[in-house]
Design a protein around this motif. Sequence first.
Motif, PDB file in Angstrom:
ATOM      1  N   TYR A  62      16.953   1.643  -9.747  1.00 26.02           N
ATOM      2  CA  TYR A  62      17.744   0.760 -10.595  1.00 26.02           C
ATOM      3  C   TYR A  62      17.557  -0.670 -10.089  1.00 26.02           C
ATOM      4  CZ  TYR A  62      21.706  -1.645 -12.625  1.00 26.02           C
ATOM      5  OH  TYR A  62      22.490  -2.543 -13.299  1.00 26.02           O
ATOM      6  N   HIS A  63      17.144  -1.578 -10.971  1.00 24.80           N
ATOM      7  CA  HIS A  63      16.960  -2.982 -10.607  1.00 24.80           C
ATOM      8  C   HIS A  63      18.233  -3.763 -10.887  1.00 24.80           C
ATOM      9  CE1 HIS A  63      12.764  -1.651 -11.082  1.00 24.80           C
ATOM     10  NE2 HIS A  63      12.570  -2.489 -10.091  1.00 24.80           N
ATOM     11  N   TRP A  64      18.601  -4.643  -9.949  1.00 19.95           N
ATOM     12  CA  TRP A  64      19.796  -5.463 -10.137  1.00 19.95           C
ATOM     13  C   TRP A  64      19.629  -6.391 -11.349  1.00 19.95           C
ATOM     14  CZ3 TRP A  64      22.642  -2.583  -7.558  1.00 19.95           C
ATOM     15  CH2 TRP A  64      22.441  -2.239  -6.227  1.00 19.95           C
ATOM     16  N   HIS A  65      18.394  -6.852 -11.562  1.00 20.95           N
ATOM     17  CA  HIS A  65      18.091  -7.743 -12.687  1.00 20.95           C
ATOM     18  C   HIS A  65      16.904  -7.154 -13.444  1.00 20.95           C
ATOM     19  CE1 HIS A  65      20.740 -10.599 -10.735  1.00 20.95           C
ATOM     20  NE2 HIS A  65      20.062 -10.399  -9.622  1.00 20.95           N
ATOM     21  N   ASN A  66      17.129  -6.714 -14.646  1.00 19.58           N
ATOM     22  CA  ASN A  66      16.058  -6.105 -15.421  1.00 19.58           C
ATOM     23  C   ASN A  66      15.056  -7.141 -15.906  1.00 19.58           C
ATOM     24  OD1 ASN A  66      16.726  -3.381 -15.285  1.00 19.58           O
ATOM     25  ND2 ASN A  66      18.254  -3.586 -16.898  1.00 19.58           N
ATOM     26  N   SER A  67      13.824  -6.699 -16.041  1.00 25.70           N
ATOM     27  CA  SER A  67      12.741  -7.531 -16.543  1.00 25.70           C
ATOM     28  C   SER A  67      11.903  -6.689 -17.492  1.00 25.70           C
ATOM     29  CB  SER A  67      11.872  -8.027 -15.383  1.00 25.70           C
ATOM     30  OG  SER A  67      10.670  -8.583 -15.856  1.00 25.70           O
ATOM     31  N   THR A  68      11.344  -7.322 -18.494  1.00 19.29           N
ATOM     32  CA  THR A  68      10.465  -6.597 -19.415  1.00 19.29           C
ATOM     33  C   THR A  68       9.189  -6.153 -18.706  1.00 19.29           C
ATOM     34  OG1 THR A  68       9.504  -8.691 -20.165  1.00 19.29           O
ATOM     35  CG2 THR A  68      11.346  -7.793 -21.453  1.00 19.29           C
ATOM     36  N   GLU A  69       8.888  -6.759 -17.551  1.00 21.25           N
ATOM     37  CA  GLU A  69       7.691  -6.388 -16.785  1.00 21.25           C
ATOM     38  C   GLU A  69       7.916  -5.155 -15.904  1.00 21.25           C
ATOM     39  OE1 GLU A  69       5.047  -9.502 -15.180  1.00 21.25           O
ATOM     40  OE2 GLU A  69       6.761 -10.820 -15.569  1.00 21.25           O
ATOM     41  N   HIS A  70       9.161  -4.761 -15.697  1.00 25.22           N
ATOM     42  CA  HIS A  70       9.438  -3.624 -14.817  1.00 25.22           C
ATOM     43  C   HIS A  70       8.921  -2.318 -15.404  1.00 25.22           C
ATOM     44  CE1 HIS A  70      12.933  -5.738 -12.542  1.00 25.22           C
ATOM     45  NE2 HIS A  70      11.751  -6.056 -12.051  1.00 25.22           N
ATOM     46  N   LYS A  71       8.317  -1.543 -14.541  1.00 24.54           N
ATOM     47  CA  LYS A  71       7.812  -0.215 -14.871  1.00 24.54           C
ATOM     48  C   LYS A  71       8.611   0.807 -14.056  1.00 24.54           C
ATOM     49  CE  LYS A  71       3.669  -1.727 -16.721  1.00 24.54           C
ATOM     50  NZ  LYS A  71       4.146  -2.902 -17.378  1.00 24.54           N
ATOM     51  N   ALA A 172      16.336  -6.671  -4.915  1.00 25.84           N
ATOM     52  CA  ALA A 172      15.597  -6.047  -6.022  1.00 25.84           C
ATOM     53  C   ALA A 172      16.376  -4.928  -6.700  1.00 25.84           C
ATOM     54  CB  ALA A 172      14.249  -5.518  -5.532  1.00 25.84           C
ATOM     55  N   GLY A 173      16.981  -4.034  -5.909  1.00 26.76           N
ATOM     56  CA  GLY A 173      17.679  -2.910  -6.520  1.00 26.76           C
ATOM     57  C   GLY A 173      17.974  -1.797  -5.545  1.00 26.76           C
ATOM     58  N   ILE A 174      18.082  -0.586  -6.079  1.00 26.41           N
ATOM     59  CA  ILE A 174      18.414   0.593  -5.291  1.00 26.41           C
ATOM     60  C   ILE A 174      17.568   1.769  -5.793  1.00 26.41           C
ATOM     61  CG2 ILE A 174      20.365   1.150  -6.809  1.00 26.41           C
ATOM     62  CD1 ILE A 174      21.835   2.203  -4.297  1.00 26.41           C
ATOM     63  N   THR A 175      17.046   2.555  -4.863  1.00 31.86           N
ATOM     64  CA  THR A 175      16.240   3.728  -5.189  1.00 31.86           C
ATOM     65  C   THR A 175      17.031   4.989  -4.813  1.00 31.86           C
ATOM     66  OG1 THR A 175      14.114   2.629  -4.929  1.00 31.86           O
ATOM     67  CG2 THR A 175      14.121   4.999  -4.607  1.00 31.86           C
ATOM     68  N   PHE A 176      17.064   5.945  -5.715  1.00 34.06           N
ATOM     69  CA  PHE A 176      17.743   7.224  -5.480  1.00 34.06           C
ATOM     70  C   PHE A 176      16.691   8.294  -5.228  1.00 34.06           C
ATOM     71  CE2 PHE A 176      20.467   4.630  -8.159  1.00 34.06           C
ATOM     72  CZ  PHE A 176      21.644   4.660  -7.423  1.00 34.06           C
ATOM     73  N   ALA A 177      16.951   9.175  -4.244  1.00 36.93           N
ATOM     74  CA  ALA A 177      15.923  10.152  -3.853  1.00 36.93           C
ATOM     75  C   ALA A 177      16.531  11.497  -3.480  1.00 36.93           C
ATOM     76  CB  ALA A 177      15.121   9.625  -2.673  1.00 36.93           C
ATOM     77  N   TYR A 178      15.709  12.528  -3.656  1.00 38.75           N
ATOM     78  CA  TYR A 178      15.990  13.895  -3.182  1.00 38.75           C
ATOM     79  C   TYR A 178      15.126  14.097  -1.947  1.00 38.75           C
ATOM     80  CZ  TYR A 178      15.391  18.922  -2.743  1.00 38.75           C
ATOM     81  OH  TYR A 178      15.316  20.198  -2.256  1.00 38.75           O
ATOM     82  N   VAL A 179      15.706  14.686  -0.892  1.00 42.79           N
ATOM     83  CA  VAL A 179      14.975  14.898   0.356  1.00 42.79           C
ATOM     84  C   VAL A 179      15.062  16.370   0.747  1.00 42.79           C
ATOM     85  CG1 VAL A 179      14.770  14.223   2.777  1.00 42.79           C
ATOM     86  CG2 VAL A 179      15.524  12.543   1.079  1.00 42.79           C
TER      87      VAL A 179
END
Length: 182
Positions: A62-71, A172-179
């Motif tokens: 999840y990005h704190w600030h969205n951009s049309t360039e984000h993939k 930039a944001g936060i990444t969620f993960a399974y470990v």
Amino acid sequence: MANPSQLRALMVTLALSGALGMGSAHAEDSLYDLQPCPDSLAVEGGKKVDKTWDLTLSPLTYHWHNSTEHKPVKLVAIDRHVEGGRFCGLALFSNSFGQPSAYVYVGQQWNNILGNPKLFTKVSAGFIYGYRGKHKDDIGFNSAGIAPAIIPSLGYAFSPKESAQAFMLGTAGITFAYVRSF
């Protein structure tokens, strides 16, 4: 003389091979024993200790600030844990702009946060490779596509072998993960 892209590739290869324990003195022996943590980190009180591994999969950032360039960001990482909460690892991912990227790191894990045996926190420090071209300035201190990084995370263990983690990516944001541990 080598061109800039050849020099970047050489720098990344040398950085990764050093971090993965493939120094030139032992390259032949190490090719079939690729390890993201040197055995010297698996020593506690002068005795060698057991190590565990974590496989991390992240389908969501999840990005704190969205951009049309984000993939979409997809990540897979392998960590080698040793006694005392220390770990080393390598993450391969597509960055926010769809560029193939890597993160080589060392870190520390603390368990039993706030008295909860299932809650833990980690912090890793290392180097990220992959932000190039027009996105080279989207990560601080980037030189030739390589930048230093410090990434804290908070995790919750569902069982001794499975957990979920949230990695804070600065502004930039936060990444969620399974470990999955093995």
